[in-house]
Design an enzyme around this catalytic site. Structure first.
Site, short mmCIF file in Angstrom:
data_model
loop_
_atom_site.label_atom_id
_atom_site.label_comp_id
_atom_site.label_asym_id
_atom_site.label_seq_id
_atom_site.Cartn_x
_atom_site.Cartn_y
_atom_site.Cartn_z
N TYR A 35 0.84 -1.20 0.00
CA TYR A 35 0.00 0.00 0.00
C TYR A 35 0.87 1.25 0.00
O TYR A 35 2.07 1.18 0.24
CB TYR A 35 -0.94 0.02 1.21
CG TYR A 35 -0.25 0.35 2.52
CD1 TYR A 35 -0.35 1.63 3.07
CD2 TYR A 35 0.52 -0.60 3.20
CE1 TYR A 35 0.28 1.94 4.26
CE2 TYR A 35 1.16 -0.29 4.38
CZ TYR A 35 1.03 0.97 4.91
OH TYR A 35 1.68 1.28 6.08
N LYS A 149 6.49 -1.99 1.78
CA LYS A 149 5.32 -1.39 2.44
C LYS A 149 4.17 -2.39 2.38
O LYS A 149 3.18 -2.21 1.66
CB LYS A 149 4.96 -0.05 1.80
CG LYS A 149 4.18 0.87 2.75
CD LYS A 149 4.19 2.28 2.24
CE LYS A 149 3.31 3.19 3.09
NZ LYS A 149 3.82 3.36 4.45
#
Length: 290
Positions: A35, A149
């Protein structure tokens, strides 16, 4: 304000109330995805190129193949911003999963990634930016690839919740006493005019605001050393601050209940905040005029 998520892989805009996720979605069942959160100021994305570059690094690291180029992805995100008519401050959340398929640990074949994004208003948190925050320390129990991430954020969530329960803003994470970062931010120590922060290894997220800070210190002729510091060093710091897309550059004035110096944001932190406001073209330059 209405929020219109977009399934980017199909470039189709739909209202959030009609958005449905299949139960056999790998993000839901495995956390199999990544994300990004991108800050918006005055209706414009801040550090968009840095976020897009990191998104592609993360997808490549977990072997998700995107059909869009970086430029095509940016065009879709700009269209999303226009559709939501965000002209002030806000944020964009974007998520990429490996796709929807019958549940199996191995990668599914011939499945397109699911890419979701939405934009919404988000005012700056001027109180914390101006006055600083209190934090706790917490053992870092995350995996060894924090530079990705990833959607797998349970250790971060638990650390952040513990901080919240102690009326604190963040948790500074450490491995055997050596500081890595916060649960949702990079962290920095200032001593004798020099900034110290953990090197950009696999053990921390390579923050986009951190990249901006590296530009600022060069312009301001401030020494910046990528070197781990310890929990003991925290108590002896002249200044501490953290950075993230939503926290900007936030002073840390108290750690585990103990004040840092006089409990006020330091001079170097203020200089970096002013540089941030200038770089982001923020109209109300609160820090610059503080």
């Amino acid at each position: 304000m209405s929020i219109f998520p977009v399934i980017l892989s199909q470039a189709k805009f739909i209202h959030r109330d009609s958005l449905q996720f299949p139960i056999e979605e790998r993000a839901l069942q495995f956390g199999d995805g990544i994300y990004e959160v991108i800050r918006i100021y005055n209706g414009t994305y801040y550090l968009l190129d840095e976020h897009i570059d990191r998104l592609f690094r993360s997808t490549e690291a977990i072997k998700i193949k995107l059909s869009q180029s970086k430029e095509e992805m940016k065009e879709l995100l700009l269209e999303l911003l226009t559709r939501n008519d965000i002209t002030g401050d806000g944020k964009l959340y974007m998520q990429v999963s490996r796709g929807s398929a019958p549940r199996d640990h191995v990668f599914p074949k011939d499945v397109e990634p699911n890419i979701y994004a939405y934009a919404q208003s988000l005012p700056r948190n001027l109180e914390t930016i101006k006055n600083g925050v209190s934090v706790i320390t917490h053992r870092d129990i995350r995996w060894e690839n924090c530079y990705i991430k990833s959607l797998n954020l349970l250790p971060n969530v638990l650390a952040k919740q513990e901080a919240k329960e102690q009326n604190c803003y963040e948790a500074i994470l450490h491995k055997e006493g050596r500081v890595t970062e916060c649960s949702a931010a990079n962290v920095y120590l200032v001593k004798n005019g020099t900034i110290y922060t953990h090197p950009t290894t696999n053990n921390i997220l390579h923050g986009c605001v951190r990249m901006a800070v590296e530009r600022f210190v060069e312009e301001l002729n401030i020494t910046f050393i990528e070197e781990p510091f310890t929990l003991k060093d925290l108590a002896e710091a002249d200044e501490l601050f953290l950075t993230s897309s939503t926290s900007e550059i936030t002073p840390i004035i108290r750690v585990d209940g103990k004040l840092i110096k006089d409990g006020k944001p330091g001079e170097i932190t203020r200089k970096l905040q002013a540089a941030y406001e200038k770089d982001a073209n923020i109209e109300d330059k609160v820090i610059a005029n503080a």
